[in-house]
Design a protein around this motif. Structure first.
Motif, PDB file in Angstrom:
ATOM      1  N   LYS A  72       2.425 -43.100  25.955  1.00 60.85           N
ATOM      2  CA  LYS A  72       2.020 -44.490  25.766  1.00 60.85           C
ATOM      3  C   LYS A  72       3.268 -45.368  25.768  1.00 60.85           C
ATOM      4  O   LYS A  72       4.240 -45.085  25.068  1.00 60.85           O
ATOM      5  N   MET A  73       3.249 -46.431  26.563  1.00 61.58           N
ATOM      6  CA  MET A  73       4.420 -47.281  26.680  1.00 61.58           C
ATOM      7  C   MET A  73       4.675 -48.019  25.374  1.00 61.58           C
ATOM      8  O   MET A  73       3.769 -48.625  24.796  1.00 61.58           O
ATOM      9  N   THR A  74       5.922 -47.958  24.909  1.00 61.07           N
ATOM     10  CA  THR A  74       6.300 -48.666  23.686  1.00 61.07           C
ATOM     11  C   THR A  74       7.149 -49.895  23.966  1.00 61.07           C
ATOM     12  O   THR A  74       7.260 -50.779  23.118  1.00 61.07           O
ATOM     13  N   GLY A  75       7.768 -49.958  25.142  1.00 60.44           N
ATOM     14  CA  GLY A  75       8.612 -51.106  25.458  1.00 60.44           C
ATOM     15  C   GLY A  75       9.244 -50.946  26.825  1.00 60.44           C
ATOM     16  O   GLY A  75       9.137 -49.899  27.469  1.00 60.44           O
ATOM     17  N   ALA A  76       9.912 -52.000  27.261  1.00 56.78           N
ATOM     18  CA  ALA A  76      10.583 -51.979  28.568  1.00 56.78           C
ATOM     19  C   ALA A  76      11.780 -52.909  28.523  1.00 56.78           C
ATOM     20  O   ALA A  76      11.826 -53.865  27.736  1.00 56.78           O
ATOM     21  N   PHE A  77      12.749 -52.616  29.374  1.00 56.40           N
ATOM     22  CA  PHE A  77      13.939 -53.451  29.495  1.00 56.40           C
ATOM     23  C   PHE A  77      14.101 -53.795  30.964  1.00 56.40           C
ATOM     24  O   PHE A  77      14.459 -52.954  31.782  1.00 56.40           O
ATOM     25  N   ARG A  78      13.791 -55.044  31.299  1.00 60.47           N
ATOM     26  CA  ARG A  78      13.865 -55.513  32.674  1.00 60.47           C
ATOM     27  C   ARG A  78      15.043 -56.469  32.806  1.00 60.47           C
ATOM     28  O   ARG A  78      15.204 -57.383  31.999  1.00 60.47           O
ATOM     29  N   MET A  79      15.830 -56.279  33.837  1.00 56.88           N
ATOM     30  CA  MET A  79      17.042 -57.060  34.035  1.00 56.88           C
ATOM     31  C   MET A  79      16.787 -58.218  34.992  1.00 56.88           C
ATOM     32  O   MET A  79      15.765 -58.250  35.685  1.00 56.88           O
ATOM     33  N   PRO A  80      17.715 -59.156  35.055  1.00 61.26           N
ATOM     34  CA  PRO A  80      17.583 -60.251  36.018  1.00 61.26           C
ATOM     35  C   PRO A  80      17.538 -59.732  37.449  1.00 61.26           C
ATOM     36  O   PRO A  80      17.889 -58.586  37.733  1.00 61.26           O
ATOM     37  N   VAL A  81      17.120 -60.568  38.360  1.00 62.72           N
ATOM     38  CA  VAL A  81      16.961 -60.189  39.755  1.00 62.72           C
ATOM     39  C   VAL A  81      18.256 -59.616  40.318  1.00 62.72           C
ATOM     40  O   VAL A  81      19.346 -60.093  40.024  1.00 62.72           O
ATOM     41  N   PHE A  82      18.134 -58.536  41.067  1.00 61.96           N
ATOM     42  CA  PHE A  82      19.214 -57.800  41.724  1.00 61.96           C
ATOM     43  C   PHE A  82      20.034 -56.936  40.760  1.00 61.96           C
ATOM     44  O   PHE A  82      20.909 -56.200  41.198  1.00 61.96           O
ATOM     45  N   GLU A  83      19.773 -57.025  39.435  1.00 59.38           N
ATOM     46  CA  GLU A  83      20.452 -56.145  38.496  1.00 59.38           C
ATOM     47  C   GLU A  83      19.562 -54.945  38.206  1.00 59.38           C
ATOM     48  O   GLU A  83      18.335 -55.068  38.134  1.00 59.38           O
ATOM     49  N   VAL A  84      20.183 -53.770  38.033  1.00 58.83           N
ATOM     50  CA  VAL A  84      19.429 -52.537  37.852  1.00 58.83           C
ATOM     51  C   VAL A  84      20.091 -51.681  36.783  1.00 58.83           C
ATOM     52  O   VAL A  84      21.286 -51.815  36.509  1.00 58.83           O
ATOM     53  N   PRO A  85      19.311 -50.786  36.145  1.00 61.04           N
ATOM     54  CA  PRO A  85      19.915 -49.823  35.217  1.00 61.04           C
ATOM     55  C   PRO A  85      20.573 -48.692  35.991  1.00 61.04           C
ATOM     56  O   PRO A  85      19.911 -47.956  36.721  1.00 61.04           O
ATOM     57  N   VAL A  86      21.880 -48.555  35.857  1.00 63.13           N
ATOM     58  CA  VAL A  86      22.588 -47.463  36.523  1.00 63.13           C
ATOM     59  C   VAL A  86      22.421 -46.163  35.747  1.00 63.13           C
ATOM     60  O   VAL A  86      22.212 -45.092  36.317  1.00 63.13           O
ATOM     61  N   SER A  87      22.515 -46.252  34.426  1.00 62.56           N
ATOM     62  CA  SER A  87      22.330 -45.090  33.559  1.00 62.56           C
ATOM     63  C   SER A  87      22.017 -45.594  32.162  1.00 62.56           C
ATOM     64  O   SER A  87      22.174 -46.794  31.868  1.00 62.56           O
ATOM     65  N   TYR A  88      21.582 -44.686  31.302  1.00 56.80           N
ATOM     66  CA  TYR A  88      21.316 -45.057  29.912  1.00 56.80           C
ATOM     67  C   TYR A  88      21.365 -43.802  29.053  1.00 56.80           C
ATOM     68  O   TYR A  88      21.220 -42.676  29.545  1.00 56.80           O
ATOM     69  N   ALA A  89      21.585 -44.015  27.758  1.00 56.24           N
ATOM     70  CA  ALA A  89      21.720 -42.902  26.822  1.00 56.24           C
ATOM     71  C   ALA A  89      21.119 -43.306  25.484  1.00 56.24           C
ATOM     72  O   ALA A  89      21.245 -44.468  25.049  1.00 56.24           O
ATOM     73  N   TRP A  90      20.469 -42.343  24.835  1.00 52.90           N
ATOM     74  CA  TRP A  90      19.941 -42.570  23.492  1.00 52.90           C
ATOM     75  C   TRP A  90      21.093 -42.446  22.488  1.00 52.90           C
ATOM     76  O   TRP A  90      21.687 -41.384  22.351  1.00 52.90           O
ATOM     77  N   VAL A  91      21.385 -43.526  21.777  1.00 56.18           N
ATOM     78  CA  VAL A  91      22.426 -43.482  20.760  1.00 56.18           C
ATOM     79  C   VAL A  91      21.841 -43.296  19.367  1.00 56.18           C
ATOM     80  O   VAL A  91      22.573 -43.096  18.395  1.00 56.18           O
ATOM     81  N   SER A  92      20.530 -43.355  19.265  1.00 57.99           N
ATOM     82  CA  SER A  92      19.788 -43.030  18.045  1.00 57.99           C
ATOM     83  C   SER A  92      18.362 -42.727  18.480  1.00 57.99           C
ATOM     84  O   SER A  92      18.013 -42.931  19.652  1.00 57.99           O
ATOM     85  N   PRO A  93      17.498 -42.254  17.574  1.00 58.29           N
ATOM     86  CA  PRO A  93      16.117 -41.970  17.981  1.00 58.29           C
ATOM     87  C   PRO A  93      15.344 -43.202  18.432  1.00 58.29           C
ATOM     88  O   PRO A  93      14.283 -43.056  19.057  1.00 58.29           O
ATOM     89  N   THR A  94      15.862 -44.385  18.142  1.00 59.53           N
ATOM     90  CA  THR A  94      15.107 -45.594  18.472  1.00 59.53           C
ATOM     91  C   THR A  94      15.907 -46.609  19.285  1.00 59.53           C
ATOM     92  O   THR A  94      15.442 -47.728  19.485  1.00 59.53           O
ATOM     93  N   ARG A  95      17.096 -46.221  19.778  1.00 63.44           N
ATOM     94  CA  ARG A  95      17.941 -47.213  20.446  1.00 63.44           C
ATOM     95  C   ARG A  95      18.644 -46.598  21.662  1.00 63.44           C
ATOM     96  O   ARG A  95      19.131 -45.456  21.615  1.00 63.44           O
TER      97      ARG A  95
END
Length: 652
Positions: A72-95
């Motif tokens: 079930k979707m809990t949230g999303a992070f959408r960037m401005p136009v032409f920007e994209v997520p290159v990578s990401y990492a969990w730094v805590s169980p909720t962040r």
């Protein structure tokens, strides 16, 4: 959908059927991978995924967070136009910490902008942590000011408490900095400062930096080790061979693993004692680099790997690892696939893994150690049916000078003993890049349309060590082309393709190679397709195209040279009069990697020679097309062009 392992096995076995008669609709190949890059939260309760969502004529990537196992979707992070997520990492169980980037074309990996942003699992709590817009967008902007440098997540502490280690490379100057950063509030503490540009740090399990590695101004590898007694970073000079790269420490920080090549051959994996320097070889292969490392989530050291040549075959070298035993058991449930451990929860109960093959773009599962159940989370290219895809057969042959070369042949279903037409598909890059066994969208599209597809890892390619990569330097129009020609002739001699119906098609360097092959072997290649190609090496080597980047200028000089006579001699535009085969040129008007001036020059040269090419320019696209409409037109034009000039075998 929750599946028992036995059911998973049956499902995968059922996907190994022969190709169906009807061609797969073009739309199935046009749509990009909808789900990718899953990362499991440290408590195993959430997952972050890059989801491509429709936006006008294209699909844009969005970091989406889901609860597990119900997805079930809990949230999303959408960037401005032409920007994209290159990578990401969990730094805590909720962040999460997300590295931002920009897309410059589908044939090129997104380029990180050096900015880092943190976000909670519900999309709240967004915090700008590092980047050139720090002053305006961060709580700490008044203190730190704008960061005129490139930052990225270097490592995570053992305890996921919201902090992480960040490496910063200044845009100007020659310093590499390592920080301990709090993702809530953006406070940072300096841990290391090395007066060398573009260095990466290798962290111990206790959070202390131990090694720093990177290239010098000529692009050659250098390495430093931190001395505890003095706190100084000491440059390593001895016993490093042609390649040496520390990767990860065990939990006690007594030993670490590194890739190593004493004389430039295929990279080994070694385990080294930090105090004594004693090394043990964990993995080596006579032909291929060590790749596909599988890590034990408890010891933090690898337990298996595979070689970078041919079809990946997992080789276990730590039989005492519980994760190795689990990996072996799970892999047995997915015959004809490669299984990759991605993440595990801190308590080891939950494991996120993926499976993929030459026919299957890939699916991702969540495994519960307690119940021994696996949950199918999602599949990548949902429009692709693996049952309808073709086998990618590893091949090897001898080049004209006796060097053994490797590659892949993707074969369509045949009608009787008929030999299909052949498309030679050189990869991009070219140095350090290689074709592999896994699903290839271009090869599968062409095979589904009735073509055999040859991909050769010519000299200069990756996967076989430093010497093999460097053997392609200044050989773009020489031995690298010879390798492709030799592979073409070998395929024909084996009776696997019709030697009278051969075309070359490639993107980026592959576009260069396709036009150069048509110029050098006009009797062999009956047509050529260049997509986002480089055709005038003088443009590639121009300093103004690489200003503020001495390393790139130096690297390009090693690749192709800097003598104008040599650049002219090795450029397809110079040999346009020798190209008698029909040509299709496809380019993006906003291509930054291979500016449209390359295509304009090639088109003008062919026209002046009396053989104007077919032409498709997408003004707003970059190094490869993103818009669904443009991708559709490209594949339609490619299919029509090939069908016109080398015919099409019947698919059964």
């Amino acid at each position: 959908m929750r599946l028992q392992l036995a059911a998973l096995c049956a499902a995968v076995l059922s996907s190994q059927l022969t190709q169906a008669a009807a061609p797969v609709p073009l739309a199935s190949f046009v749509h990009e991978d909808q789900f990718s890059n899953p990362r499991l939260a440290p408590d195993g309760k959430h997952i972050a995924i890059t989801t491509r969502l429709p936006s006008g004529d294209r699909f844009v990537p969005v970091v989406t967070m889901y609860s597990l196992p119900d997805m079930k979707m809990t949230g999303a992070f959408r960037m401005p136009v032409f920007e994209v997520p290159v990578s990401y990492a969990w730094v805590s169980p909720t962040r999460l910490v997300v590295a931002k980037g920009r897309e410059f074309g589908s044939r090129e990996q997104p380029r990180a902008t050096g900015e880092l942003v943190a976000v909670n699992i519900d999309g709240s709590g967004q915090e700008y942590l590092f980047g050139y817009d720090m002053f305006k967008r961060s709580k700490r902007g008044d203190r730190y000011g704008d960061d005129y440098g490139h930052g990225y997540v270097e490592a995570l502490p053992r305890e996921r408490n919201g902090r992480f280690f960040l490496t910063s490379h200044a845009w100007e100057g020659k310093h590499s900095l390592l920080y301990d950063v709090n993702s809530v509030g953006a406070a940072r503490t300096l841990l290391a400062d090395i007066p060398m540009p573009d260095m990466s740090f290798v962290m111990q399990s206790n959070g202390k930096p131990r090694f720093a590695t990177g290239p010098d101004e000529e692009g050659h590898a250098i390495e430093f080790r931190r001395d505890d007694a003095s706190g100084r970073w000491v440059k390593l000079e001895k016993n490093l061979g042609r390649h040496y790269q520390p990767l990860a420490f065990n939990t006690l920080d007594t030993d670490f693993v590194a890739t190593y090549s004493p004389k430039g051959g295929p990279r080994q994996l070694v385990r080294e004692n930090l105090a004594s320097g004693a090394r043990t070889v964990l993995f080596e292969d006579a032909l291929g680099d060590v790749e596909g490392l599988q890590y034990d989530f408890r010891s933090r050291l690898p337990f298996a790997a595979h070689a970078g040549v041919g079809r990946p075959q997992t080789r276990y070298f730590d039989d005492s690892s519980e994760d190795a035993k689990l990996h072996k058991m799970l892999a047995a449930q997915f015959p004809d696939h490669f299984l990759n451990f991605i993440d595990a929860s801190d308590d080891g109960k939950w494991i996120l893994f993926g499976v993929a093959s030459d026919r299957d773009p890939g699916s991702f599962y969540l495994f519960d150690r307690g119940t021994m159940n696996a949950t199918l989370l999602f599949s990548g290219y949902e429009a692709i049916d693996p049952e309808l895809m073709a086998e990618r057969r590893p091949i090897s042959f001898k080049a004209r000078d006796g060097l053994e070369l490797h590659g892949f042949l993707t074969l369509p279903a045949k009608s009787g003993n008929a030999r299909p037409p052949l498309v030679v598909l050189p990869h991009g890059g070219p140095h350090g890049i290689e074709d592999d066994w896994f699903f290839d969208i271009d090869a599968q599209f062409l095979a589904n349309r009735g073509y055999a597809v040859l991909q050769v890892n010519f000299r200069g390619s990756g996967g076989r060590g430093v010497n093999f990569r460097e053997s392609g330097y200044r050989q773009w129009a020489g031995k690298m082309m010879n390798d492709l020609v030799d592979g073409t002739r070998w395929t024909i001699a084996q009776g696997l393709a019709d030697g009278d119906r051969v075309c070359a098609f490639g993107a980026s360097f592959g576009g260069y190679a396709s036009l150069m092959l048509a110029a050098q072997e006009p009797a062999l290649y009956k047509c050529a397709v260049g997509y986002a190609g480089v055709y005038d090496l003088n443009l590639l080597a121009k300093p103004e195209n690489n200003r503020l980047d001495n390393q790139m200028t130096s690297i390009i000089r090693r690749y192709v040279g800097d003598d104008k006579a040599e650049l002219d001699r090795n450029s397809p535009v110079t040999h346009a009069a020798k190209i008698t085969a029909p040509v299709l040129l496809v380019h993006g008007g906003n291509d930054k990697r291979a500016p449209v001036a390359h295509a304009d020059a090639m088109r003008a040269a062919l026209t002046a020679a009396g053989r104007p090419p077919e032409w498709f320019l997408a003004p707003n696209e970059g190094h490869g097309f993103y818009d669904t409409a443009n991708r559709t037109v490209f594949y339609e034009k490619l299919e029509a062009f090939l069908g016109k000039h080398i015919g099409k075998a019947t698919v059964h």
